[in-house]
Design a protein around this motif. Structure first.
Motif, PDB file in Angstrom:
ATOM      1  N   PRO A 118      32.368 -69.406 150.999  1.00 15.01           N
ATOM      2  CA  PRO A 118      32.577 -67.927 150.150  1.00 15.01           C
ATOM      3  C   PRO A 118      30.850 -68.080 149.221  1.00 15.01           C
ATOM      4  O   PRO A 118      30.617 -66.615 149.044  1.00 15.01           O
ATOM      5  CB  PRO A 118      33.280 -68.964 149.149  1.00 15.01           C
ATOM      6  CG  PRO A 118      33.586 -70.180 149.728  1.00 15.01           C
ATOM      7  CD  PRO A 118      33.469 -70.428 151.197  1.00 15.01           C
ATOM      8  N   THR A 119      30.233 -68.620 149.281  1.00 15.66           N
ATOM      9  CA  THR A 119      28.746 -69.177 148.347  1.00 15.66           C
ATOM     10  C   THR A 119      28.121 -69.389 149.058  1.00 15.66           C
ATOM     11  O   THR A 119      27.573 -70.301 150.109  1.00 15.66           O
ATOM     12  CB  THR A 119      28.644 -69.724 147.149  1.00 15.66           C
ATOM     13  OG1 THR A 119      29.078 -71.098 147.664  1.00 15.66           O
ATOM     14  CG2 THR A 119      30.476 -69.225 146.413  1.00 15.66           C
ATOM     15  N   ARG A 120      26.401 -69.191 148.816  1.00 15.18           N
ATOM     16  CA  ARG A 120      25.581 -69.271 149.311  1.00 15.18           C
ATOM     17  C   ARG A 120      24.750 -70.611 149.343  1.00 15.18           C
ATOM     18  O   ARG A 120      24.593 -71.549 149.947  1.00 15.18           O
ATOM     19  CB  ARG A 120      24.421 -68.690 148.711  1.00 15.18           C
ATOM     20  CG  ARG A 120      23.670 -69.166 147.486  1.00 15.18           C
ATOM     21  CD  ARG A 120      22.599 -68.002 146.998  1.00 15.18           C
ATOM     22  NE  ARG A 120      22.748 -66.602 146.688  1.00 15.18           N
ATOM     23  CZ  ARG A 120      22.416 -65.639 146.101  1.00 15.18           C
ATOM     24  NH1 ARG A 120      20.947 -65.894 146.034  1.00 15.18           N
ATOM     25  NH2 ARG A 120      22.722 -64.300 146.140  1.00 15.18           N
ATOM     26  N   GLU A 121      25.315 -71.091 148.533  1.00 17.50           N
ATOM     27  CA  GLU A 121      25.078 -72.873 148.078  1.00 17.50           C
ATOM     28  C   GLU A 121      25.732 -73.707 149.007  1.00 17.50           C
ATOM     29  O   GLU A 121      25.377 -75.108 149.815  1.00 17.50           O
ATOM     30  CB  GLU A 121      25.480 -73.656 146.663  1.00 17.50           C
ATOM     31  CG  GLU A 121      24.882 -72.918 145.412  1.00 17.50           C
ATOM     32  CD  GLU A 121      25.072 -71.319 145.013  1.00 17.50           C
ATOM     33  OE1 GLU A 121      24.292 -70.697 144.507  1.00 17.50           O
ATOM     34  OE2 GLU A 121      26.328 -70.461 145.313  1.00 17.50           O
ATOM     35  N   LEU A 122      27.013 -73.908 149.073  1.00 20.45           N
ATOM     36  CA  LEU A 122      27.870 -73.612 150.685  1.00 20.45           C
ATOM     37  C   LEU A 122      27.422 -73.773 151.205  1.00 20.45           C
ATOM     38  O   LEU A 122      27.390 -74.369 152.422  1.00 20.45           O
ATOM     39  CB  LEU A 122      29.394 -73.108 150.412  1.00 20.45           C
ATOM     40  CG  LEU A 122      30.329 -74.303 150.814  1.00 20.45           C
ATOM     41  CD1 LEU A 122      30.549 -76.268 150.492  1.00 20.45           C
ATOM     42  CD2 LEU A 122      32.118 -73.603 150.824  1.00 20.45           C
ATOM     43  N   ALA A 123      26.777 -72.276 151.927  1.00 14.59           N
ATOM     44  CA  ALA A 123      25.936 -72.567 152.962  1.00 14.59           C
ATOM     45  C   ALA A 123      25.027 -73.123 153.708  1.00 14.59           C
ATOM     46  O   ALA A 123      25.350 -73.649 154.445  1.00 14.59           O
ATOM     47  CB  ALA A 123      26.342 -71.226 153.964  1.00 14.59           C
ATOM     48  N   GLY A 167      27.537 -68.899 157.024  1.00 16.99           N
ATOM     49  CA  GLY A 167      26.993 -67.654 156.730  1.00 16.99           C
ATOM     50  C   GLY A 167      28.209 -67.010 155.594  1.00 16.99           C
ATOM     51  O   GLY A 167      29.454 -67.148 155.571  1.00 16.99           O
ATOM     52  N   THR A 168      27.857 -66.442 154.871  1.00 12.95           N
ATOM     53  CA  THR A 168      28.344 -66.183 154.186  1.00 12.95           C
ATOM     54  C   THR A 168      29.017 -64.641 154.339  1.00 12.95           C
ATOM     55  O   THR A 168      28.412 -63.670 155.037  1.00 12.95           O
ATOM     56  CB  THR A 168      27.443 -65.437 152.902  1.00 12.95           C
ATOM     57  OG1 THR A 168      26.674 -64.668 152.526  1.00 12.95           O
ATOM     58  CG2 THR A 168      27.683 -67.023 151.595  1.00 12.95           C
ATOM     59  N   PRO A 169      30.404 -63.975 154.043  1.00 11.37           N
ATOM     60  CA  PRO A 169      30.632 -63.224 154.434  1.00 11.37           C
ATOM     61  C   PRO A 169      30.477 -61.724 154.671  1.00 11.37           C
ATOM     62  O   PRO A 169      30.024 -60.510 155.238  1.00 11.37           O
ATOM     63  CB  PRO A 169      31.772 -62.749 154.058  1.00 11.37           C
ATOM     64  CG  PRO A 169      32.813 -64.315 153.582  1.00 11.37           C
ATOM     65  CD  PRO A 169      31.093 -64.243 152.715  1.00 11.37           C
ATOM     66  N   GLY A 170      29.863 -61.581 153.633  1.00 10.85           N
ATOM     67  CA  GLY A 170      29.133 -60.346 153.143  1.00 10.85           C
ATOM     68  C   GLY A 170      28.213 -60.004 153.884  1.00 10.85           C
ATOM     69  O   GLY A 170      27.682 -58.697 154.857  1.00 10.85           O
ATOM     70  N   ARG A 171      27.007 -61.193 154.736  1.00  7.48           N
ATOM     71  CA  ARG A 171      25.713 -60.770 155.131  1.00  7.48           C
ATOM     72  C   ARG A 171      26.055 -61.063 156.280  1.00  7.48           C
ATOM     73  O   ARG A 171      25.216 -60.324 157.474  1.00  7.48           O
ATOM     74  CB  ARG A 171      25.050 -61.858 154.716  1.00  7.48           C
ATOM     75  CG  ARG A 171      23.521 -62.316 155.582  1.00  7.48           C
ATOM     76  CD  ARG A 171      22.665 -61.273 154.569  1.00  7.48           C
ATOM     77  NE  ARG A 171      21.916 -60.400 154.104  1.00  7.48           N
ATOM     78  CZ  ARG A 171      21.084 -60.991 153.473  1.00  7.48           C
ATOM     79  NH1 ARG A 171      19.722 -61.540 153.829  1.00  7.48           N
ATOM     80  NH2 ARG A 171      20.948 -60.355 152.397  1.00  7.48           N
ATOM     81  N   VAL A 172      27.446 -62.037 157.463  1.00  5.83           N
ATOM     82  CA  VAL A 172      27.492 -61.902 158.117  1.00  5.83           C
ATOM     83  C   VAL A 172      27.931 -60.352 158.629  1.00  5.83           C
ATOM     84  O   VAL A 172      27.487 -59.683 160.206  1.00  5.83           O
ATOM     85  CB  VAL A 172      28.595 -63.016 158.296  1.00  5.83           C
ATOM     86  CG1 VAL A 172      29.776 -62.402 160.077  1.00  5.83           C
ATOM     87  CG2 VAL A 172      28.271 -64.291 158.202  1.00  5.83           C
ATOM     88  N   ILE A 173      28.897 -59.676 158.262  1.00  4.92           N
ATOM     89  CA  ILE A 173      29.226 -57.957 158.411  1.00  4.92           C
ATOM     90  C   ILE A 173      28.050 -57.182 158.510  1.00  4.92           C
ATOM     91  O   ILE A 173      27.552 -56.780 159.162  1.00  4.92           O
ATOM     92  CB  ILE A 173      29.651 -57.603 157.542  1.00  4.92           C
ATOM     93  CG1 ILE A 173      31.842 -58.173 157.381  1.00  4.92           C
ATOM     94  CG2 ILE A 173      29.952 -55.944 157.193  1.00  4.92           C
ATOM     95  CD1 ILE A 173      32.826 -57.916 156.526  1.00  4.92           C
ATOM     96  N   ASP A 174      26.634 -57.361 157.471  1.00  3.37           N
ATOM     97  CA  ASP A 174      25.704 -56.896 157.655  1.00  3.37           C
ATOM     98  C   ASP A 174      25.361 -56.581 158.891  1.00  3.37           C
ATOM     99  O   ASP A 174      24.760 -55.558 159.376  1.00  3.37           O
ATOM    100  CB  ASP A 174      24.700 -57.569 156.817  1.00  3.37           C
ATOM    101  CG  ASP A 174      24.946 -56.636 154.994  1.00  3.37           C
ATOM    102  OD1 ASP A 174      26.229 -55.747 155.119  1.00  3.37           O
ATOM    103  OD2 ASP A 174      24.070 -57.236 154.380  1.00  3.37           O
ATOM    104  N   HIS A 175      25.247 -58.044 159.370  1.00  2.00           N
ATOM    105  CA  HIS A 175      24.169 -58.598 160.609  1.00  2.00           C
ATOM    106  C   HIS A 175      25.243 -57.974 161.805  1.00  2.00           C
ATOM    107  O   HIS A 175      24.216 -57.272 162.689  1.00  2.00           O
ATOM    108  CB  HIS A 175      23.843 -59.651 161.187  1.00  2.00           C
ATOM    109  CG  HIS A 175      23.130 -60.284 160.425  1.00  2.00           C
ATOM    110  ND1 HIS A 175      21.436 -59.451 160.275  1.00  2.00           N
ATOM    111  CD2 HIS A 175      22.720 -60.941 159.009  1.00  2.00           C
ATOM    112  CE1 HIS A 175      20.754 -60.686 160.208  1.00  2.00           C
ATOM    113  NE2 HIS A 175      21.276 -61.340 158.836  1.00  2.00           N
ATOM    114  N   LEU A 176      26.545 -58.084 161.665  1.00  2.00           N
ATOM    115  CA  LEU A 176      27.053 -57.335 162.771  1.00  2.00           C
ATOM    116  C   LEU A 176      27.598 -56.022 162.393  1.00  2.00           C
ATOM    117  O   LEU A 176      26.858 -55.298 164.097  1.00  2.00           O
ATOM    118  CB  LEU A 176      28.898 -57.675 162.089  1.00  2.00           C
ATOM    119  CG  LEU A 176      29.161 -59.414 162.898  1.00  2.00           C
ATOM    120  CD1 LEU A 176      31.056 -59.066 162.379  1.00  2.00           C
ATOM    121  CD2 LEU A 176      29.203 -59.606 164.363  1.00  2.00           C
ATOM    122  N   GLU A 177      27.226 -55.026 161.597  1.00  2.00           N
ATOM    123  CA  GLU A 177      26.927 -53.505 161.843  1.00  2.00           C
ATOM    124  C   GLU A 177      25.751 -52.889 162.383  1.00  2.00           C
ATOM    125  O   GLU A 177      25.440 -52.212 162.790  1.00  2.00           O
ATOM    126  CB  GLU A 177      27.284 -53.168 160.683  1.00  2.00           C
ATOM    127  CG  GLU A 177      28.457 -53.367 159.982  1.00  2.00           C
ATOM    128  CD  GLU A 177      28.377 -52.202 158.633  1.00  2.00           C
ATOM    129  OE1 GLU A 177      28.165 -52.714 157.874  1.00  2.00           O
ATOM    130  OE2 GLU A 177      29.732 -52.396 158.704  1.00  2.00           O
TER     131      GLU A 177
END
Length: 606
Positions: A118-123, A167-177
C-alpha cells in the motif's frame, strides 16, 4: 529469528468454496501444517527451502521460524495459494519471500514475482528484505517501483530484466499502461497488507492488476483483517487457498519506560542533542536502518563531544568485540548499531535504547528495546517518529498492546537551565582538585598585576573553556504571522466526511489550500481513491485532507498550504484509475483573484 519475546498462536484452515487447482496439494498439506503451526519444534532447515536462501537466513541470525512462517512456507513451497491473517511485525515478509526465492528461475530475465504494497515505505522494506534473503543467489534482480521516484531508475531496472517487482498499485498500473511492465510471465503474486490497500482506495487498481496477470499463478494474500472486500478478492482470484490465522501477543518488559518524540527527519540530530543535554543516561544503543548511517551518525555525535562508536555488519569481529568492550568499561557511552550487528549484545550498563530510525516491524522493536532493562534494572526506550511514520507507531502499539507516551522535545529554556546547573556542578567538583592552590596563586598574581576583579577573571577562564562556542542556546525565532484569511464562498454539499476533516483543521489551525485534479465523475472516481492515491504518492495522512468536491470532469481537494515543492511535483505525476491527475492550485471561479481558494499560501512551483 527468535520468538522468545513473542508469544504467537497459528491456526490453519482451508477455504473450500472454490474448486481445487492441485489435488495433490490439498488435504495432506493442510494436515501437516496444522500439526506444526506453532513453529516451536522446527527450524528453517526443516522446511525444504533452497540452500542458498537458508544460508542467507543463517547470516542474519534467523534459526527458528515464527508461527506464520512455519505455517505459510510449506503450502507456498507446495504450490498452494494462501490467505494469511496476521498483524504487521509477525514475520510475514519472510513467510512469502523465502518460498518465492526458493522456487524462482533466475535464468529467466522477466518479472516472475509481483508484490503489491500500500505504501512506498512498505514497498522499500519488502524489497530490502528480498535482497537480504537473496544474498547468495547470483543473477537475481529485485526492483521496487513506487510513486515519487523518477521513472528513469525504474525503466532501467525493468530493461535489465528484474525477476521480482515490489510496487505500489498506482505506479504498477502506470507501467502497465505505458507498456514498460509485462506480467505475462508472472508466476507469483503477493498482496501485502491488502486491507490497508483497500482502505486507501486501491481496490479498483488492485483488481485491475489482478485481471492483467495470467490465470494460473500462485497468489498469497496477507491482511490484518478479513473485511467483505478482501473475502471477495480471495474467492474471485485465489484457487482453493490455505487460510492461516496468527494471533499475536507481543510483550515488552514492564520495567522499560517507552516514549516517543514526533520530529521531522531533518531535525532528528538537533532533537537528539537536546535530549542528551537534559536526559541523564549511563550508556545507550541507538538503532538506525543502514550500515552507512551508523558511521555517519557516530561521527556527528563525536563532533558534538559525545563518546560514540558504530557497529554494523561490515565491521570485523575483532573490532566489534573491542567496541563492545569499550561500551562495557565506560570508554564509549553511545553505540550506533543496525539490528543485525546488535544481535546477542548484552551489556548491563545500557540504560537507554533510542530508535533513531523507527523499525518497520514490531518484532524488531521488541528485540531492540530488550537491550535495556537487564538484570532487573529500569530501562528507557525512546522512539523517533517522523510525521509520515505514525502508522508504524500505531502498529507497534497495537502489537505490544500498550501505549507509547509522547515526550515533548526539551525547550531552549530547559537546555539552558541544564547547562547552567552542570556549569555550577563543575565548579563545585573542581574545588577539590589538588592543583587548586597553584591556580589560586596564579589568579591572585594576575589580579594584583592587572587590577581586574576576580569575578571577571573567573568569567574569562569560563569563556576559554568553551573554546569559542556559545554557552546558551538562542531563543527559537517566533513563528511567522499567518496571512489574513479571505472570505470563503459558499461551498457545495459536503462529501467524504468533510465535516470531520474540517473540524480537525479548525482545531489544529492547519492552513489549507484548494487544489484542482484532472479526474472527476466521468472517470468514476470515489473520494477514497483520491485520498489513497494522494496520501500514498505525497506521503500525507488522512488528517491532511479537507473538503473534496468531485465535479463532472475534475475534482477540488483541500490539502495543506505548505506542501513541499517535491511533493507537489510528485502529485502532478500521480495517476488515479489510470488518469494523470495534473495537480495544480485552484484559482477559484473565473474573474476571482487571490490565488488558491481557502486563503492558504501556495508554496509549491506554479
Amino acid at each position: 529469528m527468535s520468538t522468545s519475546e513473542t508469544e504467537q498462536d497459528a491456526a490453519v484452515t482451508s477455504d473450500e468454496t472454490n474448486s481445487p487447482r492441485q489435488e495433490s496439494a490439498s488435504d495432506p498439506v493442510r494436515a501437516s501444517e496444522s500439526s506444526s503451526a506453532t513453529g516451536d519444534d522446527i527450524t528453517f532447515a526443516d522446511l525444504g527451502i533452497d540452500e542458498r536462501v537458508l544460508k542467507a537466513l543463517r547470516d542474519v541470525g534467523y534459526e527458528t521460524p515464527s508461527p506464520i512462517q512455519a505455517a505459510t512456507i510449506p503450502p507456498l513451497m507446495a504450490g498452494n495459494d494462501v490467505v494469511g491473517l496476521a498483524q504487521t511485525g509477525t514475520g510475514k515478509t519472510a513467510a512469502f519471500a523465502v518460498p518465492i526465492l526458493s522456487r524462482l528461475d533466475v535464468s529467466r530475465r522477466v518479472p516472475q514475482a509481483l508484490v503489491l504494497a500500500p505504501t512506498r515505505e512498505l514497498a522499500l522494506q519488502v524489497a530490502e528484505a528480498f535482497g537480504k534473503y537473496a544474498t547468495h543467489i547470483p543473477g537475481l534482480h529485485i526492483l521496487p517501483i513506487y510513486g515519487g521516484q523518477a521513472y528513469g531508475i525504474q525503466l532501467s531496472g525493468l530493461r535489465k530484466g528484474a525477476q521480482i517487482i515490489v510496487g505500489t498499485p498506482g505506479r504498477v498500473i502506470d507501467h502497465l499502461e505505458k507498456g514498460t511492465l509485462d506480467l505475462s510471465g508472472l508466476e507469483y503474486l503477493v498482496l501485502d497488507e491488502a486491507d490497508e490497500m483497500l482502505k486507501m482506495g486501491f481496490q479498483e487498481d488492485v483488481e485491475r492488476i489482478l485481471s492483467d496477470t495470467p490465470e494460473y499463478k500462485q497468489v498469497a494474500l496477507f491482511s490484518a483483517t478479513m473485511p467483505a472486500a478482501i473475502r471477495k478478492i480471495s474467492k474471485q482470484y485465489l484457487h482453493d487457498p490455505v487460510e492461516i490465522t496468527v494471533k499475536t501477543k507481543t510483550s515488552t518488559a514492564p520495567n522499560i519506560t517507552q516514549r516517543y518524540v514526533q520530529v521531522a527527519h531533518q531535525r532528528k540530530l538537533e532533537a537528539l542533542t537536546r535530549i542528551f543535554e537534559v536526559e541523564e543516561f549511563e550508556a545507550m544503543i541507538m538503532f538506525v536502518r543502514t550500515k552507512q548511517a551508523t558511521e555517519e551518525l557516530a561521527e556527528k555525535l563525536r563532533a558534538r563531544g559525545f563518546s560514540a562508536a558504530a557497529i554494523n555488519g561490515d565491521i570485523v569481529q575483532a573490532q566489534r568485540e573491542r567496541t563492545i568492550g569499550q561500551l562495557k568499561n565506560g570508554q564509549v557511552d553511545i553505540l550506533v548499531a543496525t539490528d543485525v550487528a546488535a544481535r546477542g549484545l548484552d551489556v548491563d550498563r545500557i540504560s537507554h535504547v533510542i530508535n533513531y530510525d523507527i523499525p518497520h516491524d514490531t518484532e524488531s522493536y521488541v528485540h531492540r528495546i530488550g537491550r535495556t532493562g537487564r538484570a532487573g534494572r529500569a530501562g528507557q526506550a525512546l522512539l523517533f517518529v517522523a510525521p509520515r511514520e505514525r502508522h508504524l507507531l500505531k502498529a507497534i502499539e497495537r502489537a505490544t498492546r500498550q501505549p507509547i507516551t509522547e515526550m515533548q522535545l526539551p525547550s531552549v529554556d530547559d537546555v539552558n537551565a541544564q547547562r547552567v546547573t552542570k556549569f555550577k556542578d563543575s565548579i563545585t567538583d573542581s574545588l577539590g582538585n589538588e592543583n587548586l592552590a597553584l591556580f589560586r596563586r596564579l589568579i591572585e598574581d594576575y589580579e594584583r598585576e592587572h587590577d581586574v576583579p576576580l569575578v571577571d577573571i573567573a568569567a574569562a577562564l569560563a569563556i576559554q573553556s568553551r573554546d569559542g562556542e556559545a554557552f546558551l542556546l538562542k531563543p527559537e525565532p517566533p513563528a511567522p504571522p499567518r496571512a489574513p484569511r479571505e472570505p470563503r464562498e459558499p461551498r457545495p454539499p459536503r462529501t467524504f466526511d468533510e465535516d470531520a476533516a474540517s473540524s480537525h483543521h479548525r482545531k489544529t489551525g492547519q492552513e489549507m489550500a484548494t487544489y484542482r485534479i484532472s479526474v472527476g465523475k466521468r472517470h468514476h472516481v470515489a473520494p477514497g481513491a483520491i485520498v489513497g492515491a494522494i496520501a500514498n504518492e505525497g506521503g500525507l495522512r488522512r488528517s491532511d485532507f479537507g473538503h473534496i468536491s468531485i465535479r463532472p470532469d475534475h475534482s477540488l481537494v483541500e490539502l495543506p498550504a505548505d506542501l513541499a515543492d517535491e511533493t507537489v511535483e510528485a502529485l502532478r505525476r500521480t495517476r488515479i484509475s489510470g488518469v494523470l491527475i495534473q495537480l495544480q492550485p485552484d484559482s477559484g471561479p473565473p474573474g476571482r483573484s487571490g490565488g488558491p481558494r481557502g486563503g492558504g499560501k501556495f508554496k509549491g512551483k506554479r
